[in-house]
Design a protein around this motif. Structure first.
Motif, PDB file in Angstrom:
ATOM      1  N   UNK A 163       0.841  -1.195   0.000  1.00 57.30           N
ATOM      2  CA  UNK A 163       0.000   0.000   0.000  1.00 57.30           C
ATOM      3  C   UNK A 163       0.871   1.237   0.000  1.00 57.30           C
ATOM      4  N   UNK A 164       0.402   2.279  -0.652  1.00 58.43           N
ATOM      5  CA  UNK A 164       1.147   3.521  -0.493  1.00 58.43           C
ATOM      6  C   UNK A 164       1.099   4.455  -1.667  1.00 58.43           C
ATOM      7  N   UNK A 165       1.988   5.428  -1.576  1.00 66.82           N
ATOM      8  CA  UNK A 165       2.134   6.453  -2.596  1.00 66.82           C
ATOM      9  C   UNK A 165       3.199   5.977  -3.568  1.00 66.82           C
ATOM     10  N   UNK A 166       2.750   5.477  -4.715  1.00 62.02           N
ATOM     11  CA  UNK A 166       3.663   4.945  -5.722  1.00 62.02           C
ATOM     12  C   UNK A 166       4.197   6.039  -6.635  1.00 62.02           C
ATOM     13  N   UNK A 167       3.615   7.234  -6.587  1.00 63.78           N
ATOM     14  CA  UNK A 167       4.076   8.386  -7.367  1.00 63.78           C
ATOM     15  C   UNK A 167       4.167   8.107  -8.869  1.00 63.78           C
ATOM     16  N   UNK A 168       3.270   7.253  -9.349  1.00 58.35           N
ATOM     17  CA  UNK A 168       3.146   6.995 -10.789  1.00 58.35           C
ATOM     18  C   UNK A 168       1.666   6.855 -11.112  1.00 58.35           C
ATOM     19  N   UNK A 169       1.185   7.629 -12.062  1.00 58.06           N
ATOM     20  CA  UNK A 169      -0.160   7.441 -12.598  1.00 58.06           C
ATOM     21  C   UNK A 169      -0.025   6.448 -13.747  1.00 58.06           C
ATOM     22  N   UNK A 170      -0.594   5.278 -13.580  1.00 54.98           N
ATOM     23  CA  UNK A 170      -0.309   4.178 -14.495  1.00 54.98           C
ATOM     24  C   UNK A 170      -0.872   4.396 -15.895  1.00 54.98           C
ATOM     25  N   UNK A 171      -2.110   4.854 -16.002  1.00 55.38           N
ATOM     26  CA  UNK A 171      -2.753   4.997 -17.303  1.00 55.38           C
ATOM     27  C   UNK A 171      -3.375   6.387 -17.443  1.00 55.38           C
ATOM     28  N   UNK A 174      -5.831   7.466 -14.924  1.00 56.66           N
ATOM     29  CA  UNK A 174      -5.361   7.754 -13.566  1.00 56.66           C
ATOM     30  C   UNK A 174      -4.877   9.181 -13.385  1.00 56.66           C
ATOM     31  N   UNK A 175      -5.122  10.035 -14.365  1.00 58.52           N
ATOM     32  CA  UNK A 175      -4.646  11.419 -14.302  1.00 58.52           C
ATOM     33  C   UNK A 175      -5.580  12.289 -15.122  1.00 58.52           C
ATOM     34  N   UNK A 176      -6.175  13.288 -14.474  1.00 55.55           N
ATOM     35  CA  UNK A 176      -7.147  14.131 -15.171  1.00 55.55           C
ATOM     36  C   UNK A 176      -6.504  14.846 -16.357  1.00 55.55           C
ATOM     37  N   UNK A 177      -5.384  15.520 -16.118  1.00 59.28           N
ATOM     38  CA  UNK A 177      -4.725  16.279 -17.184  1.00 59.28           C
ATOM     39  C   UNK A 177      -3.543  15.486 -17.734  1.00 59.28           C
ATOM     40  N   UNK A 178      -3.829  14.320 -18.293  1.00 56.87           N
ATOM     41  CA  UNK A 178      -2.734  13.477 -18.756  1.00 56.87           C
ATOM     42  C   UNK A 178      -2.031  14.058 -19.979  1.00 56.87           C
ATOM     43  N   UNK A 179      -2.766  14.774 -20.814  1.00 58.60           N
ATOM     44  CA  UNK A 179      -2.136  15.338 -22.011  1.00 58.60           C
ATOM     45  C   UNK A 179      -1.078  16.366 -21.651  1.00 58.60           C
ATOM     46  N   UNK A 180      -1.311  17.132 -20.586  1.00 55.04           N
ATOM     47  CA  UNK A 180      -0.361  18.160 -20.181  1.00 55.04           C
ATOM     48  C   UNK A 180       0.771  17.652 -19.317  1.00 55.04           C
ATOM     49  N   UNK A 181       0.768  16.351 -18.994  1.00 57.13           N
ATOM     50  CA  UNK A 181       1.784  15.809 -18.101  1.00 57.13           C
ATOM     51  C   UNK A 181       2.576  14.665 -18.722  1.00 57.13           C
ATOM     52  N   UNK A 182       2.561  14.588 -20.047  1.00 54.02           N
ATOM     53  CA  UNK A 182       3.236  13.476 -20.705  1.00 54.02           C
ATOM     54  C   UNK A 182       4.753  13.500 -20.522  1.00 54.02           C
ATOM     55  N   UNK A 186       6.175  10.930 -12.954  1.00 46.86           N
ATOM     56  CA  UNK A 186       4.920  10.362 -12.493  1.00 46.86           C
ATOM     57  C   UNK A 186       4.027   9.909 -13.626  1.00 46.86           C
ATOM     58  N   UNK A 187       4.349  10.362 -14.857  1.00 49.57           N
ATOM     59  CA  UNK A 187       3.575   9.925 -16.018  1.00 49.57           C
ATOM     60  C   UNK A 187       4.484   9.712 -17.223  1.00 49.57           C
ATOM     61  N   UNK A 188       5.758   9.489 -16.962  1.00 48.36           N
ATOM     62  CA  UNK A 188       6.702   9.251 -18.046  1.00 48.36           C
ATOM     63  C   UNK A 188       6.485   7.854 -18.623  1.00 48.36           C
ATOM     64  N   UNK A 189       6.704   7.690 -19.919  1.00 49.65           N
ATOM     65  CA  UNK A 189       6.451   6.387 -20.544  1.00 49.65           C
ATOM     66  C   UNK A 189       7.150   5.226 -19.857  1.00 49.65           C
ATOM     67  N   UNK A 193       5.556   1.960 -18.070  1.00 49.57           N
ATOM     68  CA  UNK A 193       5.944   0.627 -18.520  1.00 49.57           C
ATOM     69  C   UNK A 193       6.407  -0.227 -17.340  1.00 49.57           C
ATOM     70  N   UNK A 194       7.058   0.397 -16.383  1.00 50.48           N
ATOM     71  CA  UNK A 194       7.459  -0.315 -15.167  1.00 50.48           C
ATOM     72  C   UNK A 194       6.236  -0.840 -14.427  1.00 50.48           C
ATOM     73  N   UNK A 195       5.203   0.004 -14.331  1.00 45.41           N
ATOM     74  CA  UNK A 195       3.955  -0.442 -13.714  1.00 45.41           C
ATOM     75  C   UNK A 195       3.310  -1.559 -14.529  1.00 45.41           C
ATOM     76  N   UNK A 196       3.405  -1.462 -15.857  1.00 40.33           N
ATOM     77  CA  UNK A 196       2.877  -2.533 -16.714  1.00 40.33           C
ATOM     78  C   UNK A 196       3.495  -3.875 -16.336  1.00 40.33           C
TER      79      UNK A 196
END
Length: 280
Positions: A163-171, A174-182, A186-189, A193-196
Motif C-alpha cells: 500500500x502507499x504512494x507509488x508516485x506513478x499514474x499508471x494509465x 489515472x490522471x485528469x490532465x494526462x495530455x499536459x503531463x506526458x 509520475x507519467x513518463x512512458x 511501462x514499469x507499472x505494466x
C-alpha cells in the motif's frame, strides 16, 4: 472523510487503508486522529510522516492509547519521508527496507506480517520517490524502481499487499490532465511501462482499486492545494493497494475516501481503503 462501509453479512474479514499524510503532526491536528477513531479497518499504512519515532508516537498518542499498534521506519533525513503501519493486533514480524543498501534507512518501505485464520498476510507501506525530470531526484526514483522490482517479484507467490504512494499514474484514466503531463515525472512512458510489468501476469500483482472500478477516470487520490484542483476533481491516482493474486482474488470492495469538501481535508491525499474476504 467518511468511514468505510459498515459491517454486513457480506462484510470482508480483513480491511486495509493507506494514506500519505503529508506530515503526521499537521495531519493529526487537522483530522487524522478523528478519522482513526472512526475507521473500522484492521490496518492503516501511512506515508510521508516526516517524523522520527518519538515525534510519530507523540502525534499518534490518542490512537495508541485507544489500542492501535504502531510500527515505523523513520527517515534518516530530518523532516523527510517516513512510513508507518498501524494495526489492531500485534504483528507477527516487522521488516524495514527491502534489501537495497541505498534505501535501507530512508524511511520509504516497511512491512508487517499479520497472523490470521486464513494464514499470514504481509501488509507493506511504501513511499516511492516522487522524482523530478532532469534532476538527481529522478535518478534516485529510477534506481529505487530498479531495485524494488525484483523484490516485488519475490513476494508475488504469497499473500501480500503493498500500500502507499507509488508516485506513478499508471494509465490515462489515472490522471485528469494526462495530455499536459506526458513529460512530467509520475507519467513518463518508462515509469508507466514499469507499472505494466509489475501488474502483468508475470509480475504477479493486481491493482485492486482499478479492478473494482474498471473503465472510469480515477478515482483520484491526490489533488494539488493550488487553485481549485480538488473542487474540480482534477487529480492524480498515485496511491495504490497492489495485492498478490492470492489476496486480490478475495477483494470484496475498494474505495477512495475523498473528503466531502475542501475544508475537511487533512492531507492532499485521500485514504485508499480495501476490504478482503480473508479471515483475520
Amino acid at each position: 472523510m467518511s468511514a468505510p462501509p459498515p459491517p454486513s453479512i457480506d462484510s470482508p474479514h480483513l480491511s486495509v487503508s493507506s494514506v500519505n499524510v503529508n506530515g503526521v503532526r499537521a495531519a493529526a491536528g487537522k483530522g487524522l486522529l478523528a478519522w482513526l477513531a472512526e475507521t473500522t479497518v484492521d490496518a492503516v499504512c501511512l506515508q510521508e510522516t516526516r517524523a522520527d519515532d518519538t515525534q510519530l508516537r507523540k502525534a499518534l498518542a490518542p490512537a495508541l492509547d485507544a489500542g492501535w499498534h504502531l510500527e515505523s521506519a523513520e527517515p534518516a533525513l530530518k523532516g523527510r519521508n517516513g512510513v508507518a503501519v498501524l494495526t489492531r493486533s500485534q504483528p507477527k514480524a516487522v521488516r524495514v527496507g527491502f534489501g537495497a543498501p541505498e534505501f535501507e534507512d530512508c524511511g520509504r518501505y516497511l512491512e508487517v506480517d499479520l497472523a490470521t485464520a486464513d494464514g499470514v498476510v504481509t501488509v507493506a507501506s511504501l513511499y516511492l520517490p516522487s522524482g523530478e525530470v532532469g534532476t538527481p531526484r529522478q535518478e534516485e526514483k529510477e534506481r529505487f524502481m530498479a531495485d524494488f522490482e525484483p523484490y516485488l517479484a519475490s513476494l508475488a507467490d504469497g499473500a501480500a499487499v503493498v500500500c502507499g504512494d507509488w508516485n506513478i499514474a499508471h494509465t490515462e484514466s489515472d490522471l485528469k490532465n494526462w495530455k499536459g503531463n506526458r513529460k512530467s515525472s509520475g507519467f513518463l512512458p518508462h515509469e508507466r511501462e514499469w507499472m505494466d510489468r509489475v501488474l502483468s501476469p508475470a509480475g504477479g500483482w493486481v491493482d485492486v482499486v482499478r479492478a473494482q472500478h474498471p473503465g472510469v477516470p480515477g478515482p483520484y487520490t491526490w489533488w494539488s492545494y493550488r487553485g481549485r484542483a480538488f473542487d474540480n476533481d482534477a487529480g492524480w491516482r498515485i496511491d495504490y493497494q497492489l495485492a498478490t493474486r492470492a489476496l486480490a482474488d478475495t477483494v470484496a470492495w475498494a474505495r477512495v475516501e475523498r473528503a466531502a469538501e475542501h475544508a475537511l481535508r487533512w492531507s492532499d491525499h485521500a485514504p485508499v481503503t480495501v476490504g478482503y474476504r480473508w479471515a483475520s
